[in-house]
Structures are given as structure tokens and as C-alpha cells.
Design a protein around this motif. Structure first.
Motif, PDB file in Angstrom:
ATOM      1  N   HIS A 202       0.834  -1.208   0.000  1.00 31.01           N
ATOM      2  CA  HIS A 202       0.000   0.000   0.000  1.00 31.01           C
ATOM      3  C   HIS A 202       0.868   1.257   0.000  1.00 31.01           C
ATOM      4  CE1 HIS A 202      -2.931  -2.997   1.717  1.00 31.01           C
ATOM      5  NE2 HIS A 202      -3.667  -2.432   0.765  1.00 31.01           N
ATOM      6  N   SER A 203       2.059   1.158   0.592  1.00 34.76           N
ATOM      7  CA  SER A 203       2.940   2.332   0.639  1.00 34.76           C
ATOM      8  C   SER A 203       3.349   2.788  -0.761  1.00 34.76           C
ATOM      9  CB  SER A 203       4.184   2.019   1.480  1.00 34.76           C
ATOM     10  OG  SER A 203       4.869   0.896   0.963  1.00 34.76           O
ATOM     11  N   TRP A 204       3.471   1.855  -1.717  1.00 36.13           N
ATOM     12  CA  TRP A 204       3.774   2.254  -3.102  1.00 36.13           C
ATOM     13  C   TRP A 204       2.669   3.167  -3.621  1.00 36.13           C
ATOM     14  CZ3 TRP A 204       7.470   1.896  -6.908  1.00 36.13           C
ATOM     15  CH2 TRP A 204       7.057   2.185  -8.214  1.00 36.13           C
ATOM     16  N   VAL A 205       1.438   2.747  -3.422  1.00 36.26           N
ATOM     17  CA  VAL A 205       0.309   3.537  -3.913  1.00 36.26           C
ATOM     18  C   VAL A 205       0.257   4.899  -3.211  1.00 36.26           C
ATOM     19  CG1 VAL A 205      -2.197   3.568  -4.244  1.00 36.26           C
ATOM     20  CG2 VAL A 205      -0.944   1.404  -4.402  1.00 36.26           C
ATOM     21  N   GLN A 206       0.491   4.899  -1.910  1.00 39.69           N
ATOM     22  CA  GLN A 206       0.416   6.142  -1.134  1.00 39.69           C
ATOM     23  C   GLN A 206       1.559   7.100  -1.455  1.00 39.69           C
ATOM     24  OE1 GLN A 206       0.279   3.692   2.522  1.00 39.69           O
ATOM     25  NE2 GLN A 206      -1.385   5.059   3.194  1.00 39.69           N
ATOM     26  N   SER A 207       2.669   6.574  -1.972  1.00 36.57           N
ATOM     27  CA  SER A 207       3.849   7.409  -2.216  1.00 36.57           C
ATOM     28  C   SER A 207       3.687   8.351  -3.410  1.00 36.57           C
ATOM     29  CB  SER A 207       5.078   6.529  -2.432  1.00 36.57           C
ATOM     30  OG  SER A 207       5.372   5.775  -1.273  1.00 36.57           O
ATOM     31  N   PHE A 208       2.750   8.067  -4.283  1.00 40.20           N
ATOM     32  CA  PHE A 208       2.548   8.895  -5.469  1.00 40.20           C
ATOM     33  C   PHE A 208       1.408   9.900  -5.217  1.00 40.20           C
ATOM     34  CE2 PHE A 208       4.886   5.307  -6.944  1.00 40.20           C
ATOM     35  CZ  PHE A 208       5.639   5.752  -8.027  1.00 40.20           C
ATOM     36  N   ASP A 209       1.332  10.907  -6.086  1.00 34.37           N
ATOM     37  CA  ASP A 209       0.304  11.937  -5.924  1.00 34.37           C
ATOM     38  C   ASP A 209      -1.096  11.397  -6.173  1.00 34.37           C
ATOM     39  OD1 ASP A 209       2.164  13.831  -5.264  1.00 34.37           O
ATOM     40  OD2 ASP A 209       2.402  14.560  -7.325  1.00 34.37           O
ATOM     41  N   GLU A 211      -3.427   7.525  -7.144  1.00 39.37           N
ATOM     42  CA  GLU A 211      -3.459   6.071  -7.340  1.00 39.37           C
ATOM     43  C   GLU A 211      -3.177   5.742  -8.802  1.00 39.37           C
ATOM     44  OE1 GLU A 211      -6.333   2.761  -5.358  1.00 39.37           O
ATOM     45  OE2 GLU A 211      -7.333   4.207  -6.667  1.00 39.37           O
ATOM     46  N   TYR A 212      -3.726   6.500  -9.687  1.00 41.93           N
ATOM     47  CA  TYR A 212      -3.500   6.285 -11.124  1.00 41.93           C
ATOM     48  C   TYR A 212      -2.009   6.355 -11.456  1.00 41.93           C
ATOM     49  CZ  TYR A 212      -3.073   7.426 -16.068  1.00 41.93           C
ATOM     50  OH  TYR A 212      -2.672   7.460 -17.377  1.00 41.93           O
ATOM     51  N   GLU A 213      -1.310   7.364 -10.943  1.00 41.15           N
ATOM     52  CA  GLU A 213       0.119   7.499 -11.226  1.00 41.15           C
ATOM     53  C   GLU A 213       0.905   6.301 -10.688  1.00 41.15           C
ATOM     54  OE1 GLU A 213       1.949  11.490 -10.580  1.00 41.15           O
ATOM     55  OE2 GLU A 213      -0.091  11.995  -9.928  1.00 41.15           O
ATOM     56  N   ALA A 214       0.527   5.854  -9.503  1.00 38.98           N
ATOM     57  CA  ALA A 214       1.214   4.698  -8.913  1.00 38.98           C
ATOM     58  C   ALA A 214       1.033   3.462  -9.784  1.00 38.98           C
ATOM     59  CB  ALA A 214       0.675   4.437  -7.506  1.00 38.98           C
ATOM     60  N   PHE A 215      -0.188   3.245 -10.240  1.00 36.03           N
ATOM     61  CA  PHE A 215      -0.471   2.084 -11.080  1.00 36.03           C
ATOM     62  C   PHE A 215       0.248   2.188 -12.429  1.00 36.03           C
ATOM     63  CE2 PHE A 215      -4.890   1.099  -9.036  1.00 36.03           C
ATOM     64  CZ  PHE A 215      -4.241   0.690  -7.878  1.00 36.03           C
ATOM     65  N   ARG A 216       0.227   3.371 -12.997  1.00 36.48           N
ATOM     66  CA  ARG A 216       0.843   3.538 -14.311  1.00 36.48           C
ATOM     67  C   ARG A 216       2.356   3.298 -14.250  1.00 36.48           C
ATOM     68  NH1 ARG A 216      -0.499   5.557 -19.296  1.00 36.48           N
ATOM     69  NH2 ARG A 216       1.344   6.162 -20.525  1.00 36.48           N
ATOM     70  N   LYS A 217       2.996   3.878 -13.233  1.00 37.02           N
ATOM     71  CA  LYS A 217       4.441   3.704 -13.122  1.00 37.02           C
ATOM     72  C   LYS A 217       4.808   2.238 -12.927  1.00 37.02           C
ATOM     73  CE  LYS A 217       8.645   5.225 -13.024  1.00 37.02           C
ATOM     74  NZ  LYS A 217       9.261   5.750 -14.258  1.00 37.02           N
ATOM     75  N   TYR A 218       4.078   1.546 -12.083  1.00 43.25           N
ATOM     76  CA  TYR A 218       4.376   0.131 -11.822  1.00 43.25           C
ATOM     77  C   TYR A 218       4.200  -0.692 -13.089  1.00 43.25           C
ATOM     78  CZ  TYR A 218       4.674  -4.255  -9.248  1.00 43.25           C
ATOM     79  OH  TYR A 218       5.072  -5.477  -8.792  1.00 43.25           O
ATOM     80  N   THR A 219       3.147  -0.412 -13.826  1.00 48.99           N
ATOM     81  CA  THR A 219       2.878  -1.175 -15.050  1.00 48.99           C
ATOM     82  C   THR A 219       3.926  -0.886 -16.110  1.00 48.99           C
ATOM     83  OG1 THR A 219       0.514  -1.124 -14.531  1.00 48.99           O
ATOM     84  CG2 THR A 219       1.114  -1.699 -16.792  1.00 48.99           C
ATOM     85  N   GLU A 220       4.398   0.339 -16.171  1.00 51.07           N
ATOM     86  CA  GLU A 220       5.492   0.671 -17.094  1.00 51.07           C
ATOM     87  C   GLU A 220       6.752  -0.106 -16.751  1.00 51.07           C
ATOM     88  OE1 GLU A 220       4.276   5.330 -18.100  1.00 51.07           O
ATOM     89  OE2 GLU A 220       5.860   4.865 -16.637  1.00 51.07           O
ATOM     90  N   LEU A 221       7.014  -0.263 -15.464  1.00 49.37           N
ATOM     91  CA  LEU A 221       8.232  -0.944 -15.025  1.00 49.37           C
ATOM     92  C   LEU A 221       8.136  -2.461 -15.187  1.00 49.37           C
ATOM     93  CD1 LEU A 221       8.927   1.076 -11.750  1.00 49.37           C
ATOM     94  CD2 LEU A 221      10.312   1.108 -13.842  1.00 49.37           C
ATOM     95  N   TYR A 222       6.944  -3.017 -14.990  1.00 46.33           N
ATOM     96  CA  TYR A 222       6.783  -4.476 -14.988  1.00 46.33           C
ATOM     97  C   TYR A 222       5.636  -4.897 -15.910  1.00 46.33           C
ATOM     98  CZ  TYR A 222       9.604  -3.682 -10.845  1.00 46.33           C
ATOM     99  OH  TYR A 222      10.591  -3.254  -9.989  1.00 46.33           O
ATOM    100  N   PRO A 223       5.777  -4.646 -17.183  1.00 40.97           N
ATOM    101  CA  PRO A 223       4.681  -4.960 -18.116  1.00 40.97           C
ATOM    102  C   PRO A 223       4.467  -6.452 -18.329  1.00 40.97           C
ATOM    103  CG  PRO A 223       6.637  -4.248 -19.323  1.00 40.97           C
ATOM    104  CD  PRO A 223       6.917  -4.010 -17.874  1.00 40.97           C
ATOM    105  N   GLU A 224       5.466  -7.253 -17.955  1.00 40.50           N
ATOM    106  CA  GLU A 224       5.321  -8.700 -18.133  1.00 40.50           C
ATOM    107  C   GLU A 224       4.460  -9.336 -17.055  1.00 40.50           C
ATOM    108  OE1 GLU A 224       6.375 -10.340 -20.841  1.00 40.50           O
ATOM    109  OE2 GLU A 224       6.908  -8.331 -21.529  1.00 40.50           O
ATOM    110  N   ASN A 225       4.249  -8.615 -15.970  1.00 37.51           N
ATOM    111  CA  ASN A 225       3.410  -9.165 -14.896  1.00 37.51           C
ATOM    112  C   ASN A 225       2.950  -8.018 -13.993  1.00 37.51           C
ATOM    113  OD1 ASN A 225       2.034 -10.872 -13.226  1.00 37.51           O
ATOM    114  ND2 ASN A 225       3.840 -11.730 -12.241  1.00 37.51           N
ATOM    115  N   ALA A 226       2.020  -7.236 -14.480  1.00 33.69           N
ATOM    116  CA  ALA A 226       1.539  -6.057 -13.760  1.00 33.69           C
ATOM    117  C   ALA A 226       0.324  -6.423 -12.910  1.00 33.69           C
ATOM    118  CB  ALA A 226       1.184  -4.948 -14.739  1.00 33.69           C
ATOM    119  N   THR A 227       0.568  -6.701 -11.629  1.00 41.56           N
ATOM    120  CA  THR A 227      -0.524  -6.974 -10.696  1.00 41.56           C
ATOM    121  C   THR A 227      -0.615  -5.801  -9.730  1.00 41.56           C
ATOM    122  OG1 THR A 227      -0.210  -9.364 -10.870  1.00 41.56           O
ATOM    123  CG2 THR A 227      -1.436  -8.550  -8.959  1.00 41.56           C
TER     124      THR A 227
END
Length: 479
Positions: A202-209, A211-227
Motif C-alpha cells: 500500500h505504501s507504493w500507492v500512497q507514495s505517489f500523488d 493512485e492512477y500514477e502509482a499504477f501507471r508507473k508500476y505497469t510501465e516498469l513491470y509490463p510482463e506481470n503487472a498486478t
């Protein structure tokens, strides 16, 4: 961590005081035989799973007393110097037999036998029980959870709730043997090749401005398995809509959502409905949140839409019943060149042990491949050879059962001979495969969580007679 440094003194203190006592008595050079067994399956289950043997073997191979150990023992001022010198020249000389890891095991049957010089055979008790009890407990609990998931993958997520580093690592190992698909424990992947798995906190999500930005950044980094973890704020109002938006924009190769709180059944059904309406049928739904076999079973029965489970504290600590209860008991000692059978007598009938140097055989039906019964026998008895074999119901000894059309397997494999390891430890993938194959030999009635069918574990007639002769002898001597 265990086995990364000298663990010779990782033992109960009384093992050393007894060793010193044996050394200074007339049985100093006697051979003794000890059995490892357990009395009850945790959680009322029908069977347990053997685990921990590899670590026991490694310990026995490295059993050596150092000068530092000797100085510590001298500081206690209760040990004979000749005994301490004996320890400094210690060389393991025992014979050891064990049930291979991954096999289903049952109460009262020996799962390991140690036979050799009494000082040595006594000394290894603590470490054997520590590894056997812990890993067999976690493997047994994991098997229940995996079976409850009905083919859906189960991930072991308990590292942070484990009771210490070794419990995390070996708990991950045991859970993988029993069917979990991977672990959150990274070092278990490095050490044993157990797939390391994980998403985000949850801290990953809270660290961004947002929720959308948190999800987008994670998916950009791990497109092979974006959960994406969608319950930080509100699953249906923000988490799921933001995840859907990112998935449609970035189109990752694999996508999933994880829910870690709330009404699992309701939320997963709603998420599945909305994801399907949005054309994201390939998006997987992962659930965590203090799960165990009963919660998993119930939400599946309620119609929850779940693709996989992450199970933490209730698996890695076996929270419902965190003690396995394996014991290490003397079954024979050498007198005048002959192994004299020994047994423990107790007012608690379940604590009366089985005497003598023994073996365990398992009967498999030739037509189905299913396990029929185990029989504990004296080691020098001939193994049943296909002729009709009579056994008795463990819960009602007046009930007989005749075994026919069977194959027999000796369960105990020789591991050490005169202190030399003669057994090649299989890798964890092979142990895991063995576990899967051996569980398939059990009837479905034995797999129930409540009131499973009791498996037959009987004593051979010669062993039965020996036990009762000794009971009568001890009874007469202690009137």
C-alpha cells in the motif's frame, strides 16, 4: 542462518549432560536405537507430510566440536575433561534411516531411526526434532491450504510474520514441497530455486500523488506481470477504475489486481463482472488478507471469483495449531552384544512406545495404486510377499482386514551408514513431485479437513507380541 555456521551446540543442555554421563558409565560404548515419530496430525487431519530431512543430513555431516565449544563446556564446570577431549575428536558413526521428504506420514510410525553409539545417537535428538517438527508442520498446513484452493495457485506470503529468519526460509521450502507455487521470501528463491513472487505494498500507492500514477508507473516498469493492489483507498470506486484505465492504456502482457481487505466474495464477483464488461477477461484476481484453508474453502463455495491466493501468517506460523509434536524415543540398547528392546511406559496410553529395532512397510493396491495400510515391523521380519496379510483397525482392534493383491514398499531409506552419508538428496523440484504423486495414492476420504477416514497403521504380530510381553514384564516388576 541455520547450517551457515557451526551448530553443534544448537541442542538442549541435557543432551550434553547425558552424553557426559554415558561417557562416565559402563554403557559408554553401547549401541542404541532411537525412533522419531509423532502422535497426532495437526488440525485433526488425516495425514502429515515428511519434510526437513535435507537440513538434518547437512547437520549430521558437519557435526564437529570446536575449541570454542570446548572452552564453553569447561566454563560450566560440570563436565569431565576426558569427556571434552572425546568431543573434540568426535566423529559421527551412526546408521540412519528416514522416510524421504514429501511422503505422507502417520502417527506412531517411525519416520526416522538413528542407530549407533549411544552418546552420538542421543546427541542428535534436538536438531532432528527441531527440523522435522517445523518443516513437517508447515508442509502439512500448506497442503491443506493448497487443497482448499482446488487447483488455484497458492503463494506463500508469510516472511514478515515468520518467527525468525530460518522459520521464513525453511517454511517457504516446506510450503513449496507441499504445493505452493512460490514464495515472497527472496532468499528462498536464491537458496532453493523456489519462485520469488510479489506485487506491491500500500505504501507504493500512497507514495505517489495519485493512485492512477502509482499504477501507471508500476505497469510501465513491470509490463510482463503487472498486478496492482487496488484496495488502498476504495476497491470499486477508485482502485479498480484506475487499474482498468492503466491496463487499457499500456496493454501489459500479463495483468492482475490484488485485494487485501474487505468482503472477498462480494468484491471479487463485482471486479470480475466489471473487468469482463471492459473486455479484460484475461485480468487475474489475486486475494490475500489472513487466509487459511477454511476461509478459502468458504469463499469458493460462496462463488468468489478468484484466480490465485497469497497466504501469509496462518500458513508460515501454522497459526491454528503451531506445534507438531514429534518425539525421539529410545527403542533398544546393546547388552552383551545383543540389541535389547526398550519401551517407555506411561499412564497415558498414547505415550507408550513401540520397542525394538524396526522398519515400516506401506501396502499399495495393485489395481488402483492407492495406499492400503502401513505396518510397523521388527527389522528382521520378512517383508510381506503378496500372500494375504491380516491387519487390524487402529480404532477398533477387534475389526480385521485382509490385504490382498498388493505391492509393498519399505518406507525407511538408509541415509547414513557408519556415519557416512550414502543418500543423494533430491532437489526441491523432485521432492515436490514426489509429494504430489504420493498424495495421489491417498483416498479422497482421507483428504477431508473434518473427520477424515483413519488410515490403517498396524503393528506386525511379532512386534505386537513383543510389546505386550514387555508390558506384562514391566507391570509385574512395578506392582
Amino acid at each position: 542462518m541455520i547450517n551457515d555456521y557451526n551448530l553443534t551446540l544448537l541442542t538442549d543442555f541435557y543432551e550434553i549432560t547425558m552424553a557426559n554421563g554415558y561417557f562416565q558409565s559402563d554403557i559408554r560404548d553401547a549401541e542404541a536405537c532411537f525412533d522419531v515419530f509423532f502422535r497426532r496430525v495437526p488440525d485433526g487431519g488425516g495425514f502429515a507430510i515428511m519434510a526437513g530431512l535435507e537440513q538434518i543430513i547437512k547437520y549430521m555431516k558437519g557435526l564437529k566440536f570446536t575449541e570454542e565449544d570446548a572452552e564453553y563446556l569447561r566454563s560450566k564446570k560440570c563436565f569431565n575433561e576426558e569427556f571434552i577431549q572425546y568431543l573434540l575428536n568426535f566423529e559421527f558413526k551412526c546408521d540412519v534411516w528416514a522416510v524421504p521428504e514429501g511422503y505422507p506420514i502417520f502417527p506412531y510410525e517411525p519416520v526416522m531411526i538413528v542407530k549407533g553409539p549411544i552418546i552420538q545417537a542421543q546427541y542428535v535428538e534436538t536438531f532432528i526434532l527441531m527440523q522435522f517438527n517445523h518443516q513437517s508442520l508447515i508442509a502439512t498446513k500448506s497442503s491443506r491450504i493448497v487443497r482448499a484452493a482446488q487447483g488455484r495457485p497458492v503463494m506463500e506470503f508469510g516472511t514478515r510474520r515468520a518467527q525468525g529468519g530460518d522459520a521464513a526460509i525453511f517454511g517457504a521450502r516446506a510450503s513449496y514441497i507441499a504445493g505452493c507455487v512460490g514464495t515472497a521470501c527472496t532468499i528462498a528463491d536464491r537458496n532453493y530455486g523456489i519462485p520469488a513472487l510479489g506485487t506491491m505494498a500500500h505504501s507504493w500507492v500512497q507514495s505517489f500523488d495519485s493512485e492512477y500514477e502509482a499504477f501507471r508507473k508500476y505497469t510501465e516498469l513491470y509490463p510482463e506481470n503487472a498486478t496492482l493492489l487496488i484496495d488502498t483507498y476504495n476497491v470499486l470506486k477508485s482502485g479498480l477504475p484506475n487499474a482498468i484505465k492503466v491496463f487499457k492504456e499500456l496493454k501489459p502482457a500479463k495483468m492482475g489486481i490484488r485485494i487485501d481487505s474487505g468482503d472477498i466474495t462480494y468484491l471479487t464477483r463485482e471486479c470480475r463482472r466489471i473487468l469482463d464488461e471492459e473486455g479484460l477477461q484475461d485480468c487475474k484476481i489475486v486475494i490475500s488478507n489472513s487466509l487459511d484453508e477454511y476461509i478459502i474453502r468458504d469463499v469458493i463455495l460462496e462463488g468468489a471469483k478468484i484466480d490465485s491466493f497469497g497466504v501469509g501468517e496462518r500458513l508460515i506460523t501454522a497459526r491454528s495449531e503451531p506445534v507438531f509434536g514429534g518425539v525421539y524415543k529410545l527403542s533398544g540398547i546393546e547388552r552383551n552384544g545383543e540389541m535389547v528392546p526398550k519401551m517407555k511406559i506411561s499412564e497415558n496410553v498414547e505415550k507408550i512406545t513401540n520397542p525394538g529395532f524396526k522398519k515400516v512397510v506401506r501396502f499399495y493396491a495393485k489395481d488402483t495404486g492407492k495406499a492400503m495400510a502401513d505396518v510397523i515391523m521388527l527389522n528382521d521380519e520378512p517383508t510381506p510377499n503378496g500372500k494375504p496379510y491380516e491387519i487390524f483397525d487402529p480404532n477398533a482392534v477387534w475389526k480385521r482386514k485382509i490385504l490382498e493383491n498388493y505391492e509393498v514398499k519399505d518406507l525407511l531409506v538408509k541415509i547414513f551408514e557408519d556415519g557416512k552419508c550414502i543418500y543423494d538428496c533430491p532437489d526441491i523440484q523432485e521432492i515436490r513431485k514426489t509429494c504430489t504423486e504420493q498424495l495421489e495414492t491417498l483416498w479422497g476420504e482421507m483428504l477431508r479437513f473434518e473427520n477424515p477416514q483413519t488410515y490403517y497403521v498396524d503393528l506386525s504380530k511379532p512386534l505386537w507380541n513383543l510389546k505386550h510381553d514387555l508390558l506384562n514384564k514391566y507391570g509385574a516388576e512395578h506392582k
